[in-house]
Motif scaffolding. Structure first.
Motif: not given
Length: 135
Positions: A82-101
């Motif tokens: 699950x991805x929300x706006x907050x999860x796309x807010x920073x470079x680090x958060x975006x990296x975490x999404x990519x890492x999880x997927x």
């Protein structure tokens, strides 16, 4: 950006995953659940059975329905991110999404797609994708 995409934020999320080296996902993938219900997954990797859902502000008012939908998708054997706006807010958060997927893809296929640094958008757009190989 991609035919059939429901929102700009979904497109941003899809491009984020591709920039980090993940394979091109399918948008609005139709999935028939065990009870016969048809759902459409925002961003899917069907071979690995990984679903990435973007939940924007609209979803704030339907959290119970979304939770039941998630449970049904997971019971059907799919990994769910699950991805929300907050999860796309920073470079680090975006990296975490990519890492999880990428972790789910690796667990389910044995292929490690994750890049240390994201591709430039131009490289993604024109198909150059140098180094676009499984590790």
């Amino acid at each position: 950006m991609e035919e059939g995409t429901d929102s700009v934020r979904e497109s941003i999320l899809r491009l984020l995953l591709i920039r980090y080296g993940l394979p091109r996902p399918v948008v609005n993938y139709p999935l028939v659940l065990p009870d016969g219900t048809l759902v459409f997954l925002d961003i899917a990797f069907p071979d690995a059975r990984v679903d990435v859902e973007y939940d924007g502000r609209f979803h704030q008012n339907q959290w119970a329905q979304d939770a039941q939908r998630r449970l049904a998708i997971e019971l059907a054997g799919w990994a769910y991110v699950q991805v929300t706006d907050e999860a796309l807010a920073t470079k680090d958060a975006c990296r975490q999404i990519a890492e999880l997927v990428a972790r789910y893809l690796k667990e389910r296929t044995g292929n490690d797609y994750l890049r240390d640094e994201p591709f430039d958008l131009r490289a993604v757009a024109d198909g150059r994708r140098k180094g676009w190989k499984r590790r």
